[in-house]
Write a protein that holds these residues in place. Structure first.
Motif, PDB file in Angstrom:
ATOM      1  N   ILE A  82      31.595  25.470  48.641  1.00 47.22           N
ATOM      2  CA  ILE A  82      32.047  25.601  47.259  1.00 47.22           C
ATOM      3  C   ILE A  82      32.226  27.083  46.947  1.00 47.22           C
ATOM      4  CG2 ILE A  82      31.468  25.184  44.833  1.00 47.22           C
ATOM      5  CD1 ILE A  82      29.633  22.894  45.815  1.00 47.22           C
ATOM      6  N   HIS A  83      33.374  27.433  46.374  1.00 50.22           N
ATOM      7  CA  HIS A  83      33.611  28.816  45.974  1.00 50.22           C
ATOM      8  C   HIS A  83      33.444  28.967  44.469  1.00 50.22           C
ATOM      9  CE1 HIS A  83      35.988  28.663  49.822  1.00 50.22           C
ATOM     10  NE2 HIS A  83      35.273  29.761  50.002  1.00 50.22           N
ATOM     11  N   SER A  84      32.804  30.054  44.077  1.00 50.16           N
ATOM     12  CA  SER A  84      32.645  30.320  42.653  1.00 50.16           C
ATOM     13  C   SER A  84      34.013  30.527  42.011  1.00 50.16           C
ATOM     14  CB  SER A  84      31.786  31.566  42.433  1.00 50.16           C
ATOM     15  OG  SER A  84      31.728  31.888  41.058  1.00 50.16           O
ATOM     16  N   ARG A  85      34.182  29.975  40.841  1.00 50.78           N
ATOM     17  CA  ARG A  85      35.442  30.152  40.111  1.00 50.78           C
ATOM     18  C   ARG A  85      35.445  31.458  39.335  1.00 50.78           C
ATOM     19  NH1 ARG A  85      35.697  25.289  36.318  1.00 50.78           N
ATOM     20  NH2 ARG A  85      37.577  26.395  35.600  1.00 50.78           N
ATOM     21  N   TYR A  86      34.268  32.084  39.211  1.00 49.07           N
ATOM     22  CA  TYR A  86      34.153  33.280  38.386  1.00 49.07           C
ATOM     23  C   TYR A  86      33.540  34.425  39.176  1.00 49.07           C
ATOM     24  CZ  TYR A  86      34.824  29.820  34.689  1.00 49.07           C
ATOM     25  OH  TYR A  86      35.325  28.811  33.916  1.00 49.07           O
ATOM     26  N   GLU A  87      33.966  35.640  38.862  1.00 46.53           N
ATOM     27  CA  GLU A  87      33.360  36.835  39.444  1.00 46.53           C
ATOM     28  C   GLU A  87      31.927  36.960  38.942  1.00 46.53           C
ATOM     29  OE1 GLU A  87      34.978  39.692  41.042  1.00 46.53           O
ATOM     30  OE2 GLU A  87      36.852  38.595  41.361  1.00 46.53           O
ATOM     31  N   PHE A  88      31.058  37.551  39.770  1.00 47.12           N
ATOM     32  CA  PHE A  88      29.666  37.699  39.340  1.00 47.12           C
ATOM     33  C   PHE A  88      29.573  38.598  38.105  1.00 47.12           C
ATOM     34  CE2 PHE A  88      25.393  39.476  39.328  1.00 47.12           C
ATOM     35  CZ  PHE A  88      24.638  38.333  39.472  1.00 47.12           C
ATOM     36  N   GLY A  89      30.511  39.536  37.968  1.00 52.86           N
ATOM     37  CA  GLY A  89      30.502  40.412  36.802  1.00 52.86           C
ATOM     38  C   GLY A  89      30.659  39.661  35.494  1.00 52.86           C
ATOM     39  N   ASP A  90      31.311  38.502  35.540  1.00 48.63           N
ATOM     40  CA  ASP A  90      31.425  37.635  34.361  1.00 48.63           C
ATOM     41  C   ASP A  90      30.186  36.746  34.333  1.00 48.63           C
ATOM     42  OD1 ASP A  90      32.185  36.010  32.293  1.00 48.63           O
ATOM     43  OD2 ASP A  90      34.007  35.241  33.252  1.00 48.63           O
ATOM     44  N   LYS A  91      29.063  37.357  34.028  1.00 50.49           N
ATOM     45  CA  LYS A  91      27.755  36.729  34.252  1.00 50.49           C
ATOM     46  C   LYS A  91      27.597  35.377  33.574  1.00 50.49           C
ATOM     47  CE  LYS A  91      25.373  41.119  35.040  1.00 50.49           C
ATOM     48  NZ  LYS A  91      26.645  41.889  35.055  1.00 50.49           N
ATOM     49  N   LEU A  92      27.983  35.277  32.302  1.00 53.21           N
ATOM     50  CA  LEU A  92      27.776  34.045  31.561  1.00 53.21           C
ATOM     51  C   LEU A  92      28.507  32.875  32.205  1.00 53.21           C
ATOM     52  CD1 LEU A  92      26.491  32.715  29.096  1.00 53.21           C
ATOM     53  CD2 LEU A  92      28.558  33.280  27.795  1.00 53.21           C
ATOM     54  N   HIS A  93      29.806  33.067  32.495  1.00 51.24           N
ATOM     55  CA  HIS A  93      30.573  31.987  33.105  1.00 51.24           C
ATOM     56  C   HIS A  93      30.120  31.717  34.537  1.00 51.24           C
ATOM     57  CE1 HIS A  93      33.532  32.902  29.818  1.00 51.24           C
ATOM     58  NE2 HIS A  93      33.555  31.582  29.804  1.00 51.24           N
ATOM     59  N   PHE A  94      29.803  32.791  35.271  1.00 51.85           N
ATOM     60  CA  PHE A  94      29.360  32.624  36.659  1.00 51.85           C
ATOM     61  C   PHE A  94      28.098  31.765  36.725  1.00 51.85           C
ATOM     62  CE2 PHE A  94      26.579  33.782  40.141  1.00 51.85           C
ATOM     63  CZ  PHE A  94      27.406  33.690  41.251  1.00 51.85           C
ATOM     64  N   LEU A  95      27.072  32.144  35.957  1.00 50.94           N
ATOM     65  CA  LEU A  95      25.795  31.428  36.012  1.00 50.94           C
ATOM     66  C   LEU A  95      25.913  30.026  35.436  1.00 50.94           C
ATOM     67  CD1 LEU A  95      23.356  34.334  35.103  1.00 50.94           C
ATOM     68  CD2 LEU A  95      23.779  33.332  37.354  1.00 50.94           C
ATOM     69  N   SER A  96      26.744  29.863  34.423  1.00 54.25           N
ATOM     70  CA  SER A  96      26.955  28.538  33.856  1.00 54.25           C
ATOM     71  C   SER A  96      27.600  27.603  34.877  1.00 54.25           C
ATOM     72  CB  SER A  96      27.830  28.645  32.604  1.00 54.25           C
ATOM     73  OG  SER A  96      28.116  27.366  32.084  1.00 54.25           O
ATOM     74  N   ALA A  97      28.590  28.138  35.603  1.00 58.38           N
ATOM     75  CA  ALA A  97      29.264  27.331  36.616  1.00 58.38           C
ATOM     76  C   ALA A  97      28.324  27.009  37.775  1.00 58.38           C
ATOM     77  CB  ALA A  97      30.507  28.053  37.121  1.00 58.38           C
ATOM     78  N   LEU A  98      27.503  27.983  38.177  1.00 63.51           N
ATOM     79  CA  LEU A  98      26.540  27.745  39.251  1.00 63.51           C
ATOM     80  C   LEU A  98      25.530  26.674  38.840  1.00 63.51           C
ATOM     81  CD1 LEU A  98      25.147  28.301  41.925  1.00 63.51           C
ATOM     82  CD2 LEU A  98      24.056  30.305  40.891  1.00 63.51           C
ATOM     83  N   ARG A  99      25.044  26.760  37.609  1.00 67.53           N
ATOM     84  CA  ARG A  99      24.079  25.758  37.126  1.00 67.53           C
ATOM     85  C   ARG A  99      24.716  24.357  37.116  1.00 67.53           C
ATOM     86  NH1 ARG A  99      19.245  25.444  34.507  1.00 67.53           N
ATOM     87  NH2 ARG A  99      18.974  23.698  33.062  1.00 67.53           N
ATOM     88  N   LYS A 100      26.004  24.295  36.765  1.00 72.08           N
ATOM     89  CA  LYS A 100      26.694  23.003  36.765  1.00 72.08           C
ATOM     90  C   LYS A 100      26.752  22.424  38.176  1.00 72.08           C
ATOM     91  CE  LYS A 100      31.002  20.791  35.264  1.00 72.08           C
ATOM     92  NZ  LYS A 100      32.343  21.022  34.646  1.00 72.08           N
ATOM     93  N   VAL A 101      27.032  23.293  39.159  1.00 78.36           N
ATOM     94  CA  VAL A 101      27.035  22.849  40.556  1.00 78.36           C
ATOM     95  C   VAL A 101      25.653  22.333  40.949  1.00 78.36           C
ATOM     96  CG1 VAL A 101      27.185  23.667  42.959  1.00 78.36           C
ATOM     97  CG2 VAL A 101      28.934  24.334  41.301  1.00 78.36           C
ATOM     98  N   MET A 102      24.608  23.062  40.537  1.00 76.96           N
ATOM     99  CA  MET A 102      23.235  22.649  40.853  1.00 76.96           C
ATOM    100  C   MET A 102      22.913  21.280  40.257  1.00 76.96           C
ATOM    101  SD  MET A 102      21.169  26.214  40.198  1.00 76.96           S
ATOM    102  CE  MET A 102      21.265  27.633  41.290  1.00 76.96           C
ATOM    103  N   LYS A 103      23.300  21.075  39.014  1.00 77.62           N
ATOM    104  CA  LYS A 103      22.987  19.807  38.335  1.00 77.62           C
ATOM    105  C   LYS A 103      23.747  18.652  38.970  1.00 77.62           C
ATOM    106  CE  LYS A 103      22.553  19.673  33.835  1.00 77.62           C
ATOM    107  NZ  LYS A 103      22.802  19.863  32.386  1.00 77.62           N
ATOM    108  N   GLN A 104      25.028  18.856  39.241  1.00 75.67           N
ATOM    109  CA  GLN A 104      25.833  17.781  39.792  1.00 75.67           C
ATOM    110  C   GLN A 104      25.433  17.438  41.223  1.00 75.67           C
ATOM    111  OE1 GLN A 104      29.877  19.191  39.245  1.00 75.67           O
ATOM    112  NE2 GLN A 104      30.017  18.308  37.184  1.00 75.67           N
ATOM    113  N   GLY A 105      25.020  18.437  41.987  1.00 78.47           N
ATOM    114  CA  GLY A 105      24.662  18.205  43.386  1.00 78.47           C
ATOM    115  C   GLY A 105      23.304  17.582  43.589  1.00 78.47           C
ATOM    116  N   ARG A 106      22.430  17.691  42.584  1.00 74.67           N
ATOM    117  CA  ARG A 106      21.078  17.121  42.679  1.00 74.67           C
ATOM    118  C   ARG A 106      20.413  17.511  44.010  1.00 74.67           C
ATOM    119  NH1 ARG A 106      20.102  13.409  38.815  1.00 74.67           N
ATOM    120  NH2 ARG A 106      18.468  12.429  40.074  1.00 74.67           N
ATOM    121  N   TYR A 107      20.395  18.807  44.270  1.00 73.66           N
ATOM    122  CA  TYR A 107      19.861  19.324  45.539  1.00 73.66           C
ATOM    123  C   TYR A 107      18.341  19.307  45.541  1.00 73.66           C
ATOM    124  CZ  TYR A 107      24.656  21.011  45.834  1.00 73.66           C
ATOM    125  OH  TYR A 107      26.025  21.092  45.854  1.00 73.66           O
TER     126      TYR A 107
END
Length: 395
Positions: A82-107
């Motif tokens: 999975i590739h991040s859709r947002y640059e790390f510099g865009d912290k809010l969107h980056f972390l929000s998208a990462l958290r969404k991946v975490m929730k959906q994947g149920r790792y």
């Protein structure tokens, strides 16, 4: 060296590795799958673990949105990329998208590979039902990707504390890498672990290279001695020091040439220095190479002049050179743990200067070749073997 973890407690992962019937989902947060040392090592472990641990499913979340040259290799091994859709510099969107991946994947397991930067990924996981959160330390610099020293100074310690408090396990690729995060506090054997990189020694045993054709393609005399530099062509790897060494070797040892396998932002500086010293014919920049075993087997000496502060996290190229039975001349940048075949290792501080390094090169090149099979077998029986590496990382 111990080939298995001595402090691993089965209860640490009770119910995780225990039953092959239950799938275990692991989310690895990495830069991207583009042949860097960390990601290449993870894929080597994955390839070796596929049959023995088929119930463990790997997902790579790549912080860089760019496609990696090893993406399809990972997918062919059954992993998801999975590739991040947002640059790390865009912290809010980056972390929000990462958290969404975490929730959906149920790792089940979160495995972060960005040293203290992993603090951001840990914070994104707050409240989610991970059964284990791992921070993996791959270097000793504890650096942050910002040009602002003031900003780095302000956030470094808070991020370190997040890692120390939120991670269920902190893993270093060497003792010095581990200590760069946990400091001089007493190690907790249930939380603080050293896991060495696994080296695919079979690649070296199977490597085939037409040395004559290789030398001809680079215009190298058949009788020349090859100094090999492996790694990124960047400041802290100190590649220009190799040209200084060639300069001191002078006319009397003009049959010694240097080959650089790697790429980086100092390539033009390296070429300019070679031209300035009239050494262009003895300096070959090959760029990124994926045939390092073959290059090591075709060379006469690995030269490793990395800056000594901060130290390398491990120095994987040093271990690989020992698999190849290749003599090594290195600075004091490498942890002692990387030394498996001491007969091949020659350590010289950078402060000794290029002239002393040139003298050491001449002396080492006069020695008889060490038995390559013996050298490879020593690494195979160490904590750097593929069997040990797979067992330790899965534990």
């Amino acid at each position: 060296m111990v080939a298995r973890l001595s402090n691993f407690q089965p209860n640490d992962t009770a119910g995780l590795i225990g039953s092959p019937k239950k799938t275990i989902s692991v989310l690895h947060v990495v830069e991207n799958l583009n042949s860097q040392a960390v990601e290449s090592w993870l894929l080597r472990v994955l390839a070796a673990a596929v049959e023995e641990y088929p119930h463990v499913h790997w997902t790579f979340f790549c912080v860089l949105g760019k496609t990696g040259r090893l993406d399809e290799v990972a997918r062919a091994l059954g992993a998801e990329v999975i590739h991040s859709r947002y640059e790390f510099g865009d912290k809010l969107h980056f972390l929000s998208a990462l958290r969404k991946v975490m929730k959906q994947g149920r790792y089940d397991v979160l495995h972060c590979h960005h040293d203290i930067m992993s603090a951001a990924y840990l914070l994104a996981s707050v409240g989610l039902p991970f059964r284990k959160r791992i921070v993996h330390i791959h270097n000793t610099s504890v650096s942050l990707p910002t040009p602002s020293r003031a900003k780095a100074g302000l956030v470094r310690e808070p991020m370190r504390q997040v890692c120390l408090r939120m991670a269920d396990q902190i893993v270093g690729i060497s003792s010095e890498a581990l200590e760069s995060l946990i400091g001089n506090r007493q190690r907790d054997p249930t939380r603080h672990t050293v896991v060495h990189y696994a080296v695919d020694t079979a690649r070296f045993a199977q490597a085939r290279l037409d040395v004559t054709a290789f030398r001809e393609s680079l215009g190298i005399n058949p009788a020349a001695k090859i100094l090999l530099f492996v790694g990124r062509i960047v400041e802290y790897k100190n590649p220009c020091f190799v040209v200084e060494i060639l300069k001191h070797l002078g006319e009397m040892h003009s049959n010694v040439v240097a080959i650089f396998a790697g790429s980086g932002n100092r390539e033009n500086d390296l070429r300019a220095m070679a031209q300035r010293e009239a050494l262009e014919a003895r300096v070959n920049l090959l760029g990124f190479r994926d045939d390092v075993p073959e290059l090591m087997l075709a060379s006469d000496l690995l030269i490793w002049p990395s800056l000594e502060e901060p130290k390398e996290g491990l120095g994987l190229g040093i271990v690989e050179a020992q698999v190849a039975g290749l003599p090594i001349l290195m600075s004091r940048s490498v942890p002692e743990e990387a030394i498996v075949v001491p007969e091949l290792i020659n350590v010289l501080p950078l402060r000794a200067g290029a002239k002393a390094w040139a003298d050491a090169v001449i002396e080492i090149l006069k020695r008889p070749q060490f038995c390559r099979d013996e050298s490879r077998m020593k690494v195979e029986s160490s904590s750097f073997s593929m069997a040990a590496g797979v067992a330790n990382i899965m534990a």
